[in-house]
Enzyme design. Structure first.
Site, short mmCIF file in Angstrom:
data_model
loop_
_atom_site.label_atom_id
_atom_site.label_comp_id
_atom_site.label_asym_id
_atom_site.label_seq_id
_atom_site.Cartn_x
_atom_site.Cartn_y
_atom_site.Cartn_z
N ASP A 227 0.85 -1.19 0.00
CA ASP A 227 0.00 0.00 0.00
C ASP A 227 0.89 1.25 0.00
OD1 ASP A 227 -2.31 1.81 0.68
OD2 ASP A 227 -3.30 -0.11 0.97
N HIS A 306 -3.77 5.93 3.36
CA HIS A 306 -4.45 4.73 2.86
C HIS A 306 -3.85 3.46 3.46
CE1 HIS A 306 -5.84 1.79 -0.21
NE2 HIS A 306 -6.85 2.63 -0.38
N SER A 643 -11.25 -0.79 -0.87
CA SER A 643 -9.97 -0.78 -0.16
C SER A 643 -10.16 -1.11 1.31
CB SER A 643 -9.30 0.60 -0.26
OG SER A 643 -8.65 0.76 -1.49
#
Length: 858
Positions: A227, A306, A643
């Site tokens: 990520d 994220h 996600s």
């Protein structure tokens, strides 16, 4: 409007031509490789497909039909009348532009991935020897006067072989003929698929016995997260109560300018970062937007948020009294709080280089992770082939080495054929909501109140109202009302907007974040968005007053404006609404099946929470308007996307692995799929965002139930041989399969796409069942992991008209007999055309083992 017909059906790209506001219909047909000519016939009406004379021209890996064909299509009788000479001229110009741009790019070096199959040495061999071999290969094709390009961006040599380097298309074409090379393709730019959720899942499972498993749980499960990096100071990554790092761990904690080895601990046991290639290939588009390079800081630290968010959803520590500025108050924890985390920073805000993702896969496998979580994917419209997809390649070799790979399905829903990461060796996850909603009320001048969906920390109150206006009524000079209506950049007049609350409309073409910025930049007091489709996924606007309402509330607000001389309104700050119903519901944005590359594997596999999820976040104090006045920067954030759904399943898989350490990846996947929840908290069938019953192309087999999955009764083991047969049936030559697998495997003499339905997958999908032919039969084999002496009876739930027969209808297991096979036959003579959905459930009095099927009757 531009229609592109590609390898995946249902592709729409919109473009505005402001010439007398005329709509221009263009047909550009793209065919990927001559071996896939048959695809075009399934995507186009037969009059068109019959007239396609396929004489492709290679342009950077794609095959464009010559412009002479474009001319033929335009002037043929099967294209609707397009009388305008301007339209005709633009069509030809655009066709030539596409080909010219692509041809021009052929000479400029760009990053390519060179994939060479499985490593011959399970330990990865000698890295220096491998790199030397790769450099020698480059030196054989790169001119001596450009010797500075004889260098590697990344070298892969542990689980699989290959490298990435800067090449021209001509050089790549030459290399593609090398006998050791399986595939070579431009380095793609992949995109990120961006508390209460675990309690909700446990409650919905109807199982309250989780504590009884704790004494058997292991803390040695290692999750690799590919990520944007990680924020090590987050309380979610503290290692209180966690034992020593497993001795099998071979990874590292890389240092950077703002990251020290001491930032790792017994929870965060590894952190890597990578240097991005000089250029990654974005999909070709007819856009004048400048290409932005991928910017990765020289540190494992997350600068986006994220990666921190997804890692904490999967395996974050238990943190009481967590919230996002008072919203979603409760205990934050990951799905497997005792699991270890290894972070692989391969992405930035701009996206993720495919070559870097492949390097992260290779490292994660070498380091010794058990599960890899990937909330990233190709753009659905540019899916090409499994062996041109970095995630599919990396995931294949991961499963060969016993590592499970969990991926997000993508956020391109709700259209069909939008799903990504659809290879059968990938666990593909759709997104749903949970029983909590965040609402912000609109109070009109007439006293009426309408609840909208939003996360805002507005300081507006009921005591004061502000002028209310539709965006098209405050448009800038010479701006089409259609642009102003959706609050398109540059469409509003700041003088007319200032101090008002503006109403914008959503149509899917202009993201909410852009709309909010446009209105805010024009000095509006607040914004109301009318958009039925996205209202179930609350948008976060910080301290700016924002709310989103559906069509019914929007109708009443517009009616008020039209009937009032000086309409006013205010937008109140967000309030949390617990015990929201119905839940779970398939998220609007969640990508849908069937898969564009093959419809004979049912995708997505399963659904998990992905709407408004509270989890760890990087500090956002530098972001203007993100922190409510008088508040400290939050250590948590609320995000939505597949996600967020992906790490929920990663955490659930780690939880199961911690109890059943000997179970394989396919056994864990099967346990989760066959025990999935199929009803909501109203005890009704699961629905999609429009309120209709959800089908398996939207939700897979249903919502995950981690506690139920601990005791599934029976499991479907999908073996490596199943995956090899898949490659055969899909159409890859034996030579390619041998290179990919490093096995001397021979394909069955009869190998065709329809046989893919027969691999031992936990669900069943048949892409074509001819109603006029005999039945189609598939075989499945199960393994008993429950009581050694048990009897299972089959129950069939099928739509009217579709005949489904299971043989045998009873399976008996005794001591020493752990496996049994059964056949399922489908006959569609009386069935409705199109996809028919149903299920087969094996029941032994305690366990319900459910297999979902999707059958396309023609």
């Amino acid at each position: 409007m531009i229609y592109l017909v590609s390898y995946a059906p249902s592709l729409y790209i919109y473009s505005h031509f402001l010439v007398s506001q005329a709509k221009l219909l263009l047909l550009i047909i793209i065919i990927y490789k001559s071996t896939h000519k048959r695809i075009i016939k399934t995507l186009l009406p037969s009059p068109i497909s019959q007239k396609l004379h396929l004489q492709p021209q290679p342009t950077n890996g794609w095959w464009f039909l010559p412009s002479i064909l474009s001319f033929h299509l335009l002037t043929s009788s099967f294209i609707p009348s397009m009388a305008s000479f301007l339209q005709f001229f633009l069509f030809l110009s655009l066709s030539h532009l596409l080909i010219s741009l692509s041809a021009a790019s052929n000479e400029a070096p760009q990053s390519y991935i060179v994939y060479m199959g499985k490593s011959s040495n399970s330990h990865g061999g000698d890295a220096e020897v491998a790199e030397s071999s790769h450099l020698q290969l480059l030196s054989s094709i790169i001119p001596s006067h450009e010797s500075e390009r004889i260098s590697l961006i990344h070298s892969y040599h542990h689980a699989f072989k290959g490298f990435s380097a800067m090449l021209t298309q001509k050089e790549a074409s030459i290399l593609s003929g090398h006998e050791e090379i399986v595939s070579i393709f431009p380095d793609p730019l992949l995109q990120l698929h961006t508390t209460r959720s675990w309690d909700f899942l446990n409650m919905e499972s109807g199982t309250l016995s989780k504590l009884s498993f704790h004494h058997n749980m292991s803390s040695d499960v290692i999750i690799g997260v590919i990520d944007t990096g990680i924020w090590p100071e987050s309380p979610s990554f503290n290692d209180h109560g966690i034992g020593e790092i497993p001795s099998r761990w071979k990874g590292v904690c890389m240092e950077g300018s703002d990251f020290k080895k001491s930032d790792c601990n017994r929870k965060l046991i590894g952190a890597r970062y990578y240097k991005p290639p000089k250029a990654s290939t974005k999909p070709k588009s007819i856009s004048n937007k400048k290409s932005h390079p991928i910017i990765l800081t020289s540190s494992p630290r997350d600068s986006v948020g994220h990666g921190t968010h997804t890692a904490s959803i999967a395996a974050g520590a238990t943190i009481p009294n967590a919230s996002y500025y008072g919203l979603a108050q409760g205990t934050a924890r990951g799905g497997s709080p005792s699991a270890r985390i290894a972070s692989y920073k391969a992405c930035s805000l701009e996206g993720c280089s495919g070559s870097t993702i492949l390097k992260a896969f290779d490292d994660a496998i070498k380091d010794g992770v058990d599960i890899i979580s990937v909330s990233i994917g190709m753009t659905s419209i540019f899916q090409t082939d499994f062996l041109d997809d970095p995630i599919a390649i990396g995931a294949f070799h991961a499963q060969q080495m016993g590592v499970m790979v969990v991926c997000s399905a993508g956020n391109s829903g709700p259209d069909p054929y939008t799903i990504v990461n659809s290879a059968p060796w990938i666990f593909t996850i759709a997104a749903s909501n949970i029983d909590r909603d965040f609402q912000s009320a609109v109070v009109l001048g007439n006293g009426k109140t309408f609840q909208g969906s939003a996360i805002n920390f507005s300081n507006l109150t009921r005591s004061e109202s502000y002028p209310l206006a539709r965006a098209e009524d405050v448009a800038g000079a010479f701006t089409p009302s259609s642009d102003a209506r959706i609050c398109y950049p540059g469409s509003l007049d700041p003088k007319k907007v200032k101090g008002k609350i503006i109403i914008c409309f959503g149509d899917g073409s202009n993201p909410r974040r852009i709309q909010k910025l446009v209105v805010e930049d024009a000095k509006a007091k607040g914004m109301i968005l009318i958009d039925e489709s996205q209202k179930g996924s609350p948008f976060e606007s910080g301290i700016y007053p924002f709310t989103e309402v559906g069509d019914i509330a929007g109708f009443h607000i517009l009616k008020y404006i039209n009937s009032t001389k000086n309409p006013t309104a205010t937008i109140l700050p967000t309030k949390e609404f617990p015990r929201f119903r119905p839940a779970p519901v398939v998220a609007f944005f969640s990508a849908r099946g069937p898969g564009g590359l093959t419809e004979n594997i049912l995708k997505p596999d399963i659904m998990a929470p992905g709407v408004a999820i509270l989890a760890a976040m990087i500090p956002k104090d530098e972001e203007a308007g993100s922190v409510p006045i008088g508040k400290k920067v939050s250590k948590f954030g609320i995000k939505s996307g597949t996600s967020m759904a992906c790490p929920h399943v990663t955490g659930a898989a780690a939880f199961i692995k911690s109890v059943h350490s000997h179970w394989s990846s396919s056994m864990i996947r099967s346990a989760l799929m066959t025990t999935a929840i199929i009803s909501n908290n109203m005890r009704k069938d699961l629905t999609n965002s429009t309120g209709f019953s959800a089908n398996p192309h939207e939700m897979g087999v249903g919502e995950i139930s981690p506690l139920k999955a601990l005791s599934p009764g029976l499991v479907f083991e999908t073996t490596e041989e199943d995956y090899l047969l898949f490659l055969c049936y899909y159409g890859y030559p034996e030579k390619t399969i041998k290179a990919v697998t490093n096995k001397n495997f021979s394909c069955p003499k009869s190998s065709f796409d329809e046989l893919i339905s027969n691999i031992n997958y936990p669900s069943i999908s048949i892409s074509k069942l001819d109603r006029h032919l005999a039945t189609q039969t598939v075989t499945r084999t199960v393994r008993n992991v429950g009581s050694p002496n048990s009897t299972y009876i089959a129950l069939v739930h099928a739509p009217v008209g579709l005949e489904v027969t299971v043989s045998p209808k009873k399976m008996v297991f005794v001591e020493g007999l752990k496996r049994a096979s059964f056949k399922v036959s489908f006959h569609g003579k009386e069935a409705s055309r199109g996809y028919n959905f149903g299920s087969i459930t094996w029941f032994d009095g305690r366990h319900s083992v459910r297999t979902v099927f999707a059958v396309n009757v023609e």
